[in-house]
Write a protein that holds these residues in place. Structure first.
Motif, short mmCIF file in Angstrom:
data_model
loop_
_atom_site.label_atom_id
_atom_site.label_comp_id
_atom_site.label_asym_id
_atom_site.label_seq_id
_atom_site.Cartn_x
_atom_site.Cartn_y
_atom_site.Cartn_z
N ASP A 67 11.31 3.83 15.87
CA ASP A 67 11.39 2.58 15.12
C ASP A 67 11.32 1.38 16.05
O ASP A 67 10.62 0.40 15.78
N SER A 68 12.01 1.46 17.16
CA SER A 68 12.01 0.37 18.14
C SER A 68 10.61 0.17 18.72
O SER A 68 10.15 -0.97 18.87
N LEU A 69 9.93 1.26 19.05
CA LEU A 69 8.57 1.16 19.56
C LEU A 69 7.65 0.52 18.53
O LEU A 69 6.81 -0.32 18.88
N GLU A 70 7.81 0.92 17.27
CA GLU A 70 6.98 0.34 16.21
C GLU A 70 7.22 -1.17 16.09
O GLU A 70 6.27 -1.95 15.97
N GLU A 71 8.47 -1.57 16.17
CA GLU A 71 8.80 -3.00 16.09
C GLU A 71 8.23 -3.77 17.28
O GLU A 71 7.78 -4.90 17.13
N ASP A 72 8.23 -3.16 18.45
CA ASP A 72 7.68 -3.82 19.64
C ASP A 72 6.15 -3.85 19.62
O ASP A 72 5.54 -4.74 20.20
N PHE A 73 5.55 -2.89 18.95
CA PHE A 73 4.09 -2.78 18.87
C PHE A 73 3.48 -3.86 17.97
O PHE A 73 2.44 -4.44 18.30
N LEU A 74 4.13 -4.14 16.86
CA LEU A 74 3.56 -5.06 15.87
C LEU A 74 3.19 -6.43 16.45
O LEU A 74 2.11 -6.95 16.15
N PRO A 75 4.03 -7.05 17.28
CA PRO A 75 3.66 -8.37 17.81
C PRO A 75 2.45 -8.34 18.74
O PRO A 75 1.87 -9.39 19.03
N THR A 76 2.04 -7.17 19.21
CA THR A 76 0.88 -7.08 20.09
C THR A 76 -0.43 -7.11 19.30
O THR A 76 -1.50 -7.20 19.88
#
Length: 93
Positions: free
Chosen positions: A31-40
Motif C-alpha cells: 500500500d505504501s509503495l502504491e501511494e508513493d508511485f501515484l505522484p510519479t
C-alpha cells in the motif's frame, strides 16, 4: 494476497529484481509503495487508475490487504504494472 494482479506483480518482480523478494511484501508495504508511485505519474495516468480502483469497496473494515489488492488491480488494468514493478524494484521498503 492471491489475485491475478498480485500474481502478475510477483512474477514480474521476481524477474526484474529477484533479490528484493517483492513477492513477500506485507500488505501495508505494498500500500505504501502504491501511494508513493501515484505522484510519479502524470494526471492522465492517475485518472485512469482512479477509474479502475475500487478502493475499500467490498473490503472488511480492518486491514490493508484488500484495498492494496484493489489498487494493484487498478494499476494493472491501467497498463502501468511494468512501471510499478520498476518503481518498486528501486524504492526503499
Amino acid at each position: 494476497m492471491i489475485t491475478p494482479a498480485c500474481s502478475a506483480f510477483a512474477d514480474k518482480a521476481d524477474r526484474a529484481c529477484p533479490l528484493r523478494q517483492l513477492r513477500y511484501l506485507h500488505p501495508s508495504d505494498l500500500d505504501s509503495l502504491e501511494e508513493d508511485f501515484l505522484p510519479t505519474l502524470n494526471a492522465r495516468q492517475r485518472r485512469r487508475i482512479a477509474r479502475f480502483d475500487r478502493g475499500t469497496q467490498g473490503c472488511p473494515l480492518a486491514g490493508l490487504s484488500c484495498p492494496a489488492q484493489h489498487s494493484l488491480a487498478a494499476v494493472s488494468k491501467a497498463g502501468l504494472l511494468d512501471a510499478f514493478v520498476a518503481f518498486a524494484c528501486h524504492a526503499s521498503v
